[in-house]
Scaffold this motif. Sequence first.
Motif, PDB file in Angstrom:
ATOM      1  N   ALA A   1      -3.136   1.352  -1.421  1.00 30.70           N
ATOM      2  CA  ALA A   1      -1.835   1.589  -2.049  1.00 30.70           C
ATOM      3  C   ALA A   1      -2.012   2.422  -3.314  1.00 30.70           C
ATOM      4  CB  ALA A   1      -1.168   0.264  -2.383  1.00 30.70           C
ATOM      5  N   GLU A   2      -1.147   3.429  -3.435  1.00 35.85           N
ATOM      6  CA  GLU A   2      -1.167   4.271  -4.620  1.00 35.85           C
ATOM      7  C   GLU A   2      -0.638   3.474  -5.812  1.00 35.85           C
ATOM      8  OE1 GLU A   2      -0.321   8.705  -3.693  1.00 35.85           O
ATOM      9  OE2 GLU A   2       1.188   7.524  -2.631  1.00 35.85           O
ATOM     10  N   SER A   3      -0.999   3.891  -7.011  1.00 34.01           N
ATOM     11  CA  SER A   3      -0.493   3.185  -8.195  1.00 34.01           C
ATOM     12  C   SER A   3       1.027   3.301  -8.245  1.00 34.01           C
ATOM     13  CB  SER A   3      -1.117   3.783  -9.467  1.00 34.01           C
ATOM     14  OG  SER A   3      -0.782   5.139  -9.577  1.00 34.01           O
ATOM     15  N   GLY A   4       1.661   2.195  -8.543  1.00 40.89           N
ATOM     16  CA  GLY A   4       3.119   2.166  -8.597  1.00 40.89           C
ATOM     17  C   GLY A   4       3.770   2.069  -7.232  1.00 40.89           C
TER      18      GLY A   4
ATOM     19  N   TYR B   1       2.713   0.767  -0.846  1.00 39.97           N
ATOM     20  CA  TYR B   1       2.274   1.335   0.424  1.00 39.97           C
ATOM     21  C   TYR B   1       1.000   2.154   0.284  1.00 39.97           C
ATOM     22  CZ  TYR B   1       7.092   0.383   1.922  1.00 39.97           C
ATOM     23  OH  TYR B   1       8.280  -0.211   2.215  1.00 39.97           O
ATOM     24  N   PRO B   2       0.161   2.139   1.321  1.00 43.93           N
ATOM     25  CA  PRO B   2      -0.990   3.049   1.321  1.00 43.93           C
ATOM     26  C   PRO B   2      -0.513   4.503   1.311  1.00 43.93           C
ATOM     27  CG  PRO B   2      -1.169   1.429   3.091  1.00 43.93           C
ATOM     28  CD  PRO B   2       0.203   1.296   2.504  1.00 43.93           C
ATOM     29  N   LYS B   3      -1.350   5.384   0.827  1.00 42.66           N
ATOM     30  CA  LYS B   3      -0.998   6.799   0.697  1.00 42.66           C
ATOM     31  C   LYS B   3      -0.527   7.380   2.033  1.00 42.66           C
ATOM     32  CE  LYS B   3      -2.505  11.257  -0.869  1.00 42.66           C
ATOM     33  NZ  LYS B   3      -3.318  11.988  -1.804  1.00 42.66           N
TER      34      LYS B   3
ATOM     35  N   ILE C   1      -1.935   7.996  15.586  1.00 44.87           N
ATOM     36  CA  ILE C   1      -3.250   8.420  16.078  1.00 44.87           C
ATOM     37  C   ILE C   1      -4.358   7.824  15.211  1.00 44.87           C
ATOM     38  CG2 ILE C   1      -4.793  10.397  16.390  1.00 44.87           C
ATOM     39  CD1 ILE C   1      -2.211  11.988  17.218  1.00 44.87           C
ATOM     40  N   ILE C   2      -4.182   7.900  13.896  1.00 45.03           N
ATOM     41  CA  ILE C   2      -5.207   7.329  13.006  1.00 45.03           C
ATOM     42  C   ILE C   2      -5.304   5.826  13.228  1.00 45.03           C
ATOM     43  CG2 ILE C   2      -5.798   6.861  10.588  1.00 45.03           C
ATOM     44  CD1 ILE C   2      -4.816   9.689   9.937  1.00 45.03           C
ATOM     45  N   ASP C   3      -4.172   5.175  13.459  1.00 48.94           N
ATOM     46  CA  ASP C   3      -4.220   3.737  13.748  1.00 48.94           C
ATOM     47  C   ASP C   3      -4.916   3.473  15.083  1.00 48.94           C
ATOM     48  OD1 ASP C   3      -3.536   0.942  13.211  1.00 48.94           O
ATOM     49  OD2 ASP C   3      -2.216   1.161  14.936  1.00 48.94           O
ATOM     50  N   GLN C   4      -4.678   4.316  16.070  1.00 46.85           N
ATOM     51  CA  GLN C   4      -5.309   4.114  17.373  1.00 46.85           C
ATOM     52  C   GLN C   4      -6.828   4.282  17.305  1.00 46.85           C
ATOM     53  OE1 GLN C   4      -3.370   6.563  20.359  1.00 46.85           O
ATOM     54  NE2 GLN C   4      -1.482   5.365  20.266  1.00 46.85           N
TER      55      GLN C   4
ATOM     56  N   HIS D   1      -4.339  -4.265   8.957  1.00 44.69           N
ATOM     57  CA  HIS D   1      -4.818  -4.623   7.624  1.00 44.69           C
ATOM     58  C   HIS D   1      -3.784  -4.254   6.561  1.00 44.69           C
ATOM     59  CE1 HIS D   1      -8.635  -5.486   9.510  1.00 44.69           C
ATOM     60  NE2 HIS D   1      -8.639  -4.267  10.036  1.00 44.69           N
ATOM     61  N   ALA D   2      -3.151  -3.098   6.735  1.00 43.83           N
ATOM     62  CA  ALA D   2      -2.107  -2.675   5.789  1.00 43.83           C
ATOM     63  C   ALA D   2      -0.948  -3.662   5.810  1.00 43.83           C
ATOM     64  CB  ALA D   2      -1.628  -1.267   6.137  1.00 43.83           C
ATOM     65  N   ASP D   3      -0.588  -4.131   6.991  1.00 43.34           N
ATOM     66  CA  ASP D   3       0.528  -5.064   7.113  1.00 43.34           C
ATOM     67  C   ASP D   3       0.271  -6.346   6.326  1.00 43.34           C
ATOM     68  OD1 ASP D   3       3.052  -6.001   8.172  1.00 43.34           O
ATOM     69  OD2 ASP D   3       1.901  -7.253   9.541  1.00 43.34           O
ATOM     70  N   LYS D   4      -0.965  -6.783   6.307  1.00 43.01           N
ATOM     71  CA  LYS D   4      -1.304  -8.013   5.572  1.00 43.01           C
ATOM     72  C   LYS D   4      -1.253  -7.807   4.057  1.00 43.01           C
ATOM     73  CE  LYS D   4      -4.226  -9.795   9.249  1.00 43.01           C
ATOM     74  NZ  LYS D   4      -5.600 -10.023   9.699  1.00 43.01           N
ATOM     75  N   LYS D   5      -1.539  -6.577   3.615  1.00 44.18           N
ATOM     76  CA  LYS D   5      -1.608  -6.312   2.174  1.00 44.18           C
ATOM     77  C   LYS D   5      -0.273  -5.883   1.562  1.00 44.18           C
ATOM     78  CE  LYS D   5      -6.485  -5.281   1.951  1.00 44.18           C
ATOM     79  NZ  LYS D   5      -7.511  -4.376   1.503  1.00 44.18           N
ATOM     80  N   ILE D   6       0.581  -5.270   2.345  1.00 44.70           N
ATOM     81  CA  ILE D   6       1.857  -4.786   1.801  1.00 44.70           C
ATOM     82  C   ILE D   6       2.764  -5.976   1.532  1.00 44.70           C
ATOM     83  CG2 ILE D   6       3.928  -3.424   2.323  1.00 44.70           C
ATOM     84  CD1 ILE D   6       2.107  -1.493   3.855  1.00 44.70           C
ATOM     85  N   GLU D   7       3.218  -6.064   0.306  1.00 41.34           N
ATOM     86  CA  GLU D   7       4.037  -7.197  -0.111  1.00 41.34           C
ATOM     87  C   GLU D   7       5.523  -7.007   0.189  1.00 41.34           C
ATOM     88  OE1 GLU D   7       3.070  -7.968  -4.200  1.00 41.34           O
ATOM     89  OE2 GLU D   7       0.939  -8.182  -3.749  1.00 41.34           O
TER      90      GLU D   7
END
Length: 191
Positions: free
Chosen positions: A115-118, A121-123, A140-143, A150-156
Motif C-alpha cells: 500500500a502506498e503512503s496515505g 490499496y497496493p500501488k 494476469i499478474i494475479d494469475q 494476500h492484498a485482500d487480507k491486508k486492505i482494511e
Amino acid sequence: MTGYETYCLFSSLKQHFNSKYYDYFKYNGRLKASAENYDKRNDKHIFQSLGKKRNTYNLVLSNLLNDASIWVTGCLTEEAKKICREWERIQQSLQYIYQKDLVALDSDFNKNFIAESGSDYPKIITLMNHKIITMETVIIIDQISNFLIHADKKIEDRIIWPNIYTKIKKYSPFISIDKQIYKDVTVDTFS
C-alpha cells in the motif's frame, strides 16, 4: 442467436457479476430460465434485437464489466458499442497492453503490492482504479503470482474494496492466458 438464447446469455452473465454464488463457468451459462417464461416477457423484442448484433457475447460481457447493473437496453446504445470496441481492442492486443502496463508499475516489482503512503490499496490497485493500467493486467499478474488473496487480507477498507475484489475475481476466469509466456514477459521487464 435467438431472442431466448440472448436472454439466457444476458441473464447468466448478469447473474455471474451480480451474485455471490452463481458462477457462469461452473454452470456453463445455464439458468432456470424457461422458454415459456421468456415468451411471456414484454421485452423479448429487445433480446431479439441484441441477438442480431455482430458479437452479442462480447457486447454483453464488456458492458456488464463496465456496469454490472446495466439492463439489456443499455447494450443497444452507441456508448455500449464503444465500450465493446475498446474491450475487444484490449483482448486482441492483450500481451502488448500487458507489456505497456508493466512499464507503468514501480521498477521494484514487490513494491507494487504494498500500500502506498496515505492509501489503503497496493500501488497496482491504485493504478488500475486510476485507469493507468487495465484490470486485465491486474488479473494476469494475479494469475501468475496470486497476490490478490494476500492484498485482500491486508486492505482494511470494507466499503469499496469488496466490490473491486469481487469484480476482479468474477472477471478472472474470462481471461485465459499461457501463464509461462506472461511470466517470461514479467521477468524480462523487471530483471
